[in-house]
Design a protein around this motif. Sequence first.
Motif, PDB file in Angstrom:
ATOM      1  N   PHE A 109       0.830  -1.199   0.000  1.00  0.00           N
ATOM      2  CA  PHE A 109       0.000   0.000   0.000  1.00  0.00           C
ATOM      3  C   PHE A 109       0.870   1.257   0.000  1.00  0.00           C
ATOM      4  CE2 PHE A 109      -2.996   2.963   2.179  1.00  0.00           C
ATOM      5  CZ  PHE A 109      -3.906   3.012   1.139  1.00  0.00           C
ATOM      6  N   GLN A 110       1.913   1.278   0.841  1.00  0.00           N
ATOM      7  CA  GLN A 110       2.751   2.460   0.904  1.00  0.00           C
ATOM      8  C   GLN A 110       3.479   2.700  -0.407  1.00  0.00           C
ATOM      9  OE1 GLN A 110       3.040   4.765   3.112  1.00  0.00           O
ATOM     10  NE2 GLN A 110       1.648   3.877   4.591  1.00  0.00           N
ATOM     11  N   LEU A 111       3.960   1.640  -1.044  1.00  0.00           N
ATOM     12  CA  LEU A 111       4.710   1.811  -2.282  1.00  0.00           C
ATOM     13  C   LEU A 111       3.836   2.423  -3.358  1.00  0.00           C
ATOM     14  CD1 LEU A 111       7.494   1.325  -3.436  1.00  0.00           C
ATOM     15  CD2 LEU A 111       6.749  -0.919  -4.174  1.00  0.00           C
ATOM     16  N   ARG A 165       3.474  -5.749  -7.911  1.00  0.00           N
ATOM     17  CA  ARG A 165       2.025  -5.501  -7.940  1.00  0.00           C
ATOM     18  C   ARG A 165       1.738  -4.198  -8.686  1.00  0.00           C
ATOM     19  NH1 ARG A 165       1.097  -7.371  -2.015  1.00  0.00           N
ATOM     20  NH2 ARG A 165       0.014  -9.345  -2.268  1.00  0.00           N
ATOM     21  N   LEU A 166       2.530  -3.194  -8.383  1.00  0.00           N
ATOM     22  CA  LEU A 166       2.376  -1.919  -9.070  1.00  0.00           C
ATOM     23  C   LEU A 166       2.549  -2.094 -10.570  1.00  0.00           C
ATOM     24  CD1 LEU A 166       2.293   1.197  -9.254  1.00  0.00           C
ATOM     25  CD2 LEU A 166       4.739   1.185  -8.794  1.00  0.00           C
ATOM     26  N   GLU A 203       5.050 -16.831  -9.626  1.00  0.00           N
ATOM     27  CA  GLU A 203       5.140 -16.815 -11.077  1.00  0.00           C
ATOM     28  C   GLU A 203       4.135 -15.853 -11.719  1.00  0.00           C
ATOM     29  OE1 GLU A 203       4.859 -20.725 -12.610  1.00  0.00           O
ATOM     30  OE2 GLU A 203       6.651 -21.467 -11.564  1.00  0.00           O
ATOM     31  N   ASP A 204       2.950 -15.740 -11.151  1.00  0.00           N
ATOM     32  CA  ASP A 204       1.924 -14.890 -11.754  1.00  0.00           C
ATOM     33  C   ASP A 204       2.341 -13.423 -11.775  1.00  0.00           C
ATOM     34  OD1 ASP A 204       0.394 -17.095 -12.134  1.00  0.00           O
ATOM     35  OD2 ASP A 204      -0.889 -16.787 -10.385  1.00  0.00           O
ATOM     36  N   MET A 205       3.173 -13.021 -10.829  1.00  0.00           N
ATOM     37  CA  MET A 205       3.597 -11.623 -10.766  1.00  0.00           C
ATOM     38  C   MET A 205       4.830 -11.331 -11.617  1.00  0.00           C
ATOM     39  SD  MET A 205       3.114 -10.444  -6.829  1.00  0.00           S
ATOM     40  CE  MET A 205       1.502 -10.237  -6.121  1.00  0.00           C
ATOM     41  N   LEU A 206       5.448 -12.359 -12.133  1.00  0.00           N
ATOM     42  CA  LEU A 206       6.740 -12.185 -12.806  1.00  0.00           C
ATOM     43  C   LEU A 206       6.618 -12.043 -14.320  1.00  0.00           C
ATOM     44  CD1 LEU A 206       8.882 -14.763 -10.782  1.00  0.00           C
ATOM     45  CD2 LEU A 206       8.751 -12.283 -10.483  1.00  0.00           C
ATOM     46  N   THR A 207       5.405 -12.100 -14.835  1.00  0.00           N
ATOM     47  CA  THR A 207       5.232 -11.949 -16.281  1.00  0.00           C
ATOM     48  C   THR A 207       5.604 -10.535 -16.696  1.00  0.00           C
ATOM     49  OG1 THR A 207       3.414 -13.538 -16.230  1.00  0.00           O
ATOM     50  CG2 THR A 207       3.606 -12.141 -18.188  1.00  0.00           C
ATOM     51  N   PRO A 208       6.553 -10.367 -17.607  1.00  0.00           N
ATOM     52  CA  PRO A 208       6.974  -9.013 -17.986  1.00  0.00           C
ATOM     53  C   PRO A 208       5.965  -8.359 -18.922  1.00  0.00           C
ATOM     54  CG  PRO A 208       8.207 -10.631 -19.241  1.00  0.00           C
ATOM     55  CD  PRO A 208       7.357 -11.409 -18.274  1.00  0.00           C
ATOM     56  N   THR A 223     -16.623  -8.330   3.764  1.00  0.00           N
ATOM     57  CA  THR A 223     -17.638  -7.901   2.813  1.00  0.00           C
ATOM     58  C   THR A 223     -18.202  -9.116   2.102  1.00  0.00           C
ATOM     59  OG1 THR A 223     -18.023  -6.617   0.793  1.00  0.00           O
ATOM     60  CG2 THR A 223     -15.808  -7.498   1.112  1.00  0.00           C
ATOM     61  N   SER A 224     -19.421  -8.973   1.666  1.00  0.00           N
ATOM     62  CA  SER A 224     -20.075 -10.068   0.941  1.00  0.00           C
ATOM     63  C   SER A 224     -19.737 -10.063  -0.539  1.00  0.00           C
ATOM     64  CB  SER A 224     -21.600  -9.960   1.110  1.00  0.00           C
ATOM     65  OG  SER A 224     -22.061  -8.703   0.631  1.00  0.00           O
ATOM     66  N   SER A 225     -19.033  -9.018  -0.999  1.00  0.00           N
ATOM     67  CA  SER A 225     -18.678  -8.938  -2.410  1.00  0.00           C
ATOM     68  C   SER A 225     -17.733 -10.065  -2.788  1.00  0.00           C
ATOM     69  CB  SER A 225     -18.014  -7.586  -2.706  1.00  0.00           C
ATOM     70  OG  SER A 225     -17.489  -7.565  -4.014  1.00  0.00           O
ATOM     71  N   HIS A 226     -18.037 -10.723  -3.898  1.00  0.00           N
ATOM     72  CA  HIS A 226     -17.189 -11.828  -4.363  1.00  0.00           C
ATOM     73  C   HIS A 226     -15.789 -11.330  -4.691  1.00  0.00           C
ATOM     74  CE1 HIS A 226     -15.911 -15.472  -6.392  1.00  0.00           C
ATOM     75  NE2 HIS A 226     -15.607 -14.744  -7.467  1.00  0.00           N
ATOM     76  N   ASN A 227     -15.688 -10.096  -5.223  1.00  0.00           N
ATOM     77  CA  ASN A 227     -14.381  -9.568  -5.626  1.00  0.00           C
ATOM     78  C   ASN A 227     -13.447  -9.375  -4.444  1.00  0.00           C
ATOM     79  OD1 ASN A 227     -15.147  -9.435  -8.321  1.00  0.00           O
ATOM     80  ND2 ASN A 227     -15.983  -7.360  -8.123  1.00  0.00           N
ATOM     81  N   TYR A 228     -13.997  -9.067  -3.262  1.00  0.00           N
ATOM     82  CA  TYR A 228     -13.176  -8.685  -2.122  1.00  0.00           C
ATOM     83  C   TYR A 228     -13.274  -9.642  -0.951  1.00  0.00           C
ATOM     84  CZ  TYR A 228     -13.275  -4.274  -4.702  1.00  0.00           C
ATOM     85  OH  TYR A 228     -13.177  -3.311  -5.676  1.00  0.00           O
ATOM     86  N   SER A 229     -13.921 -10.776  -1.135  1.00  0.00           N
ATOM     87  CA  SER A 229     -14.168 -11.671  -0.005  1.00  0.00           C
ATOM     88  C   SER A 229     -12.885 -12.245   0.574  1.00  0.00           C
ATOM     89  CB  SER A 229     -15.112 -12.802  -0.439  1.00  0.00           C
ATOM     90  OG  SER A 229     -14.531 -13.531  -1.527  1.00  0.00           O
ATOM     91  N   ASN A 230     -11.821 -12.327  -0.225  1.00  0.00           N
ATOM     92  CA  ASN A 230     -10.561 -12.887   0.274  1.00  0.00           C
ATOM     93  C   ASN A 230      -9.688 -11.839   0.959  1.00  0.00           C
ATOM     94  OD1 ASN A 230     -11.151 -15.475  -0.680  1.00  0.00           O
ATOM     95  ND2 ASN A 230     -10.369 -14.972  -2.724  1.00  0.00           N
ATOM     96  N   GLY A 231     -10.016 -10.580   0.791  1.00  0.00           N
ATOM     97  CA  GLY A 231      -9.254  -9.525   1.440  1.00  0.00           C
ATOM     98  C   GLY A 231      -7.856  -9.381   0.868  1.00  0.00           C
ATOM     99  N   GLY A 232      -7.005  -8.635   1.599  1.00  0.00           N
ATOM    100  CA  GLY A 232      -5.626  -8.456   1.196  1.00  0.00           C
ATOM    101  C   GLY A 232      -5.412  -7.228   0.336  1.00  0.00           C
ATOM    102  N   VAL A 233      -4.152  -7.025  -0.023  1.00  0.00           N
ATOM    103  CA  VAL A 233      -3.794  -5.838  -0.792  1.00  0.00           C
ATOM    104  C   VAL A 233      -4.401  -5.873  -2.184  1.00  0.00           C
ATOM    105  CG1 VAL A 233      -1.645  -6.762  -1.743  1.00  0.00           C
ATOM    106  CG2 VAL A 233      -1.855  -4.309  -1.339  1.00  0.00           C
ATOM    107  N   GLY A 234      -4.617  -7.072  -2.734  1.00  0.00           N
ATOM    108  CA  GLY A 234      -5.251  -7.161  -4.045  1.00  0.00           C
ATOM    109  C   GLY A 234      -6.656  -6.607  -4.027  1.00  0.00           C
TER     110      GLY A 234
END
Length: 1008
Positions: free
Chosen positions: A10-12, A58-59, A136-141, A735-746
């Motif tokens: 978040f800070q970055l 992530r950025l 691996e998912d984050m390393l795709t250039p 939250t009940s939202s499917h998009n955010y139910s797992n939480g985290g920075v994503g």
Amino acid sequence: MGQVGLPCGFQLICFWKMLWMELKLLQLVLLKFSLALQVVNGTTWHDTFLGLWIAALRLLQRERDPSEGPVPRIDSSLCMVLSVTTLTVADIIEEEESELIDETEQSPSNLPKDKQAPGRRRKDLVTSLQLLGDFEDMLTPPPFVRSIANQAAAKAIMFISGLTVGNGYYESVSMNGLATSCLGNMRHLIVEACIARNLLDTSAYLWPGYVNASDSNQVPCSIATQMSGWSSLMKGSPLTPSLTNALVVTPASSLAEIEKVYEIAVNGSDDEKICAATVLCGASLVRGWSVQENTILFIIKLLSPPVPADYSGSESHLIGYAALLNTLLVGISSVDCIQIFSLHGWVPLLAAALMPICEVFGSSIPNASWTLSSGEEFSCYAVFSNAFTILVRLWRFHKPPLEQLTVDMPLVASQLSPEYLLLVRNSKLASFGTSPKDQMKSKRFSKNIKFSTDPIFMDSFPKLKRWYRQNEECIASTLTGLVHGTSVHLIVDALLTKMFRKINRSGTPLTSATSGSTNSSGSGLEDVSIKLKVPAWDILEATPFVLDAALAACAHGRLSPRELATGLKELSDCLPATLATVVSYFSAEVTRGLWKPAFMNGTDWPSPATNLSSIEQQIKKILAATGVDVPTVAVGGNSPATLPLPLAALVSLTITFKLDKASDRFLALVGLGLSSLASSCPWPCMPIVASLWAQKVKRWNDFLVFSASGTVFHYNTDAVVQLLKSCFTSTLGLTSSHNYSNGGVGALLGHGFGSHFSGGISPVGPGILYLRVHRSVRDVMFMKEEILSILMHCVRDIASCGLPREKLEKLKKTKHGMRYGQVSLAAAMTRAKLAASLGASLVWISGGSSLVHSLLTETLPSWFISVHGLVQEGGESGCMVGMLGGYALAYFAVFCATFAWGVDSESRASKKRPTVLGTHLEFLASALDRKISVGCDCATWRAYVSGFVTLIVGCTPTWMLEINVDALKRLSKGLRQWDEEELALTLLGVGGVGAMGAAAQLIVESKI
């Protein structure tokens, strides 16, 4: 790693979004926060490094398919990952190793410095990069750097295979089958960046899984080495146009190569100097991640050429460098280039280099011009405009004056000015090199880079200073002081004649409202040209009066809207630097509210009706996950679309610009001003502007819609509070939202945005929205109270497993209800800590150190004194809520403090730490002495005090040396009353010499 991931991530992102105006050296900011998070979280350094890399990646992944618009794009994100983050890691490692060197030098059996064993942090870097391969998912250039990543992988394979080829091969390796078959990723580029910074060596190529073993079987027995452009240059080839073209698109791979170009720019022929300047502003600046910082400094150095020893001319020596300076200015004028300067923290030095150029070329009469070998011709107006437009973009120039007047607690960014830039520059150069850390950092820079440490002040630039004062006066009040017959009046008349020379009117002259002059439209164009052969500063001085007369003529029907837009474009074509005054003047006039609205009906002014409803629907989609209601933007019938007249004039002007490379650098200025002005106006001004611009440039639609969506929060405090709640609930998965139910920075920041994604425009992460809108919140002070309130409500939800109260009660009534209804204390503590770190991040982002100080000295004491309904359940569950709340508040306060002050005493903000922290500890001691009555739950209060003291003495013990000993003694006494004997003794133990007596007495009394 999970604990580091959210705060760092978040800070970055926040720093990347905010740094454009904060002007802090991002490496130092990241260093401070990395140290703070590592200390407070109690994580290992390899986890901290891993968190930094993941946050940067992530950025990059979020920005890999960015919306098109006048904003930084993918190159800035790559700079964050491969240059700035790498330099931050280097700072952290060098900090430790410099301490080891100091200890060794003081040891009687010291070893040579080059024989020192690597520090622990360097080994942890290796571990973090080895672990990074699992993500691996984050390393795709990104697509356009895929070939570079493949080259990095091919380099490792050839090293393993025992092949030795020159760097020239690596530059052309993508042309043959080897690099095509080697699948490189972002880890390969990160490792190469670390090797270039001497953080790693080539043994990294041997890490398990670093390269695909099957690829090594494809390496040919022999490789025909191809001479590359950079190799040719280093072997003495002249810098011809063809070689220049090759070097512009290929970044330098070593400092020696970029130094060679700089030497040519200083000592070469006139044509070679232009070619060298072009090369420096090419791929080496944008994607030469291992040499980026040195390239920036070389460019700044070339923008400040020294006076030749044999110079004897009457005019400034800078005039002789016009061609070189203009090439550099055009080369660095793109949005991404300016952002890269900012990310590396060199904006103050760049501004100081631009000011003499503006002063000299703005004072020159355009009697002569220069012609490059390419045939391009330019005048002193062009050099001045290119330098001036970059300079004004370096401070918060494009922001409307209303923002600075209404924000209760101004941030550093709203106080930026030319004087501030010079003060930062003077401070940076005066202090650099005085500490061992700086001496280690200086080894990264070329020996050819040396800047004068003499201070520079605005008094050295009287023309710039005079313009700045006039601009401030224009913002503060309506125009006065144009006297008939003066030189300024003559220029105003000449400019109006030039702007509206095609208009054949016999009515009242345009300047009558301001000056009472006679119409000069009958004068010949030749006479006008003679009158306008004046320095650029004189034209800028006359511009506000020209704009005032033109706007008044349009308001009274003497000019049509189309004629006004055409005239303004004529003015900007004459001197592009006037765009800065156009933005400033129109913004001030909108703030004053003296003009009648313009009806955007498609007859007089352009109409947004074609796609306005589509813009509204897309805004609703973007904000869908926040629960915020979007006001209707429907217009027509008795409610036609309207804009304030100055805003309508500005948007009409911007629509006349062509979207080409020549106009980009000026659109970057006026585009930001237009967006900021429209955002500060009442709803639905920004959607209307977005609609008009989307009709002109469809590929900017996503950027414009996203900008318009942020204005929903500008005048709606309830919407801001709802957005803050969404930040917490999405991060914590409440939250009940499917998009955010797992939480985290994503869930907090999302995974990108735009109509090019599958399913079209989708909801945007609430964290990204907050970063976009927080500066426009009128009442900054209320933010800390709202964040504190939301944090405590989230703690209660965490204690109840995040379930709604009705469902939780049903679970408790079942046979095994208590087992299912209760939550693990350890899991709850982890989530409460996560909520605290997010809350602290939001507080610091919203108001910086000042808001943190107010939180510790005012808000938290008031909260503890007041009565709250946090604990609404009795028994074990109620005690758990109270205890979780106290510990969450303790982490919240300590996170805020370390974000504001850092963990050391080197930052300027830490100077206020003794006073603020002393006041807070004095409150705690007084409450423990029962001099102050606490109204909150006892479990919450006790958990907060013990948690706060434990964190302070465990994470930042040196802070206690700055605190009054009497307060520490009283606090220690109160802890002993709670049977916290060990914590009380530890507190006195870190209190310095003054607390030793009290500590000894405590030991005797308690027989510890």
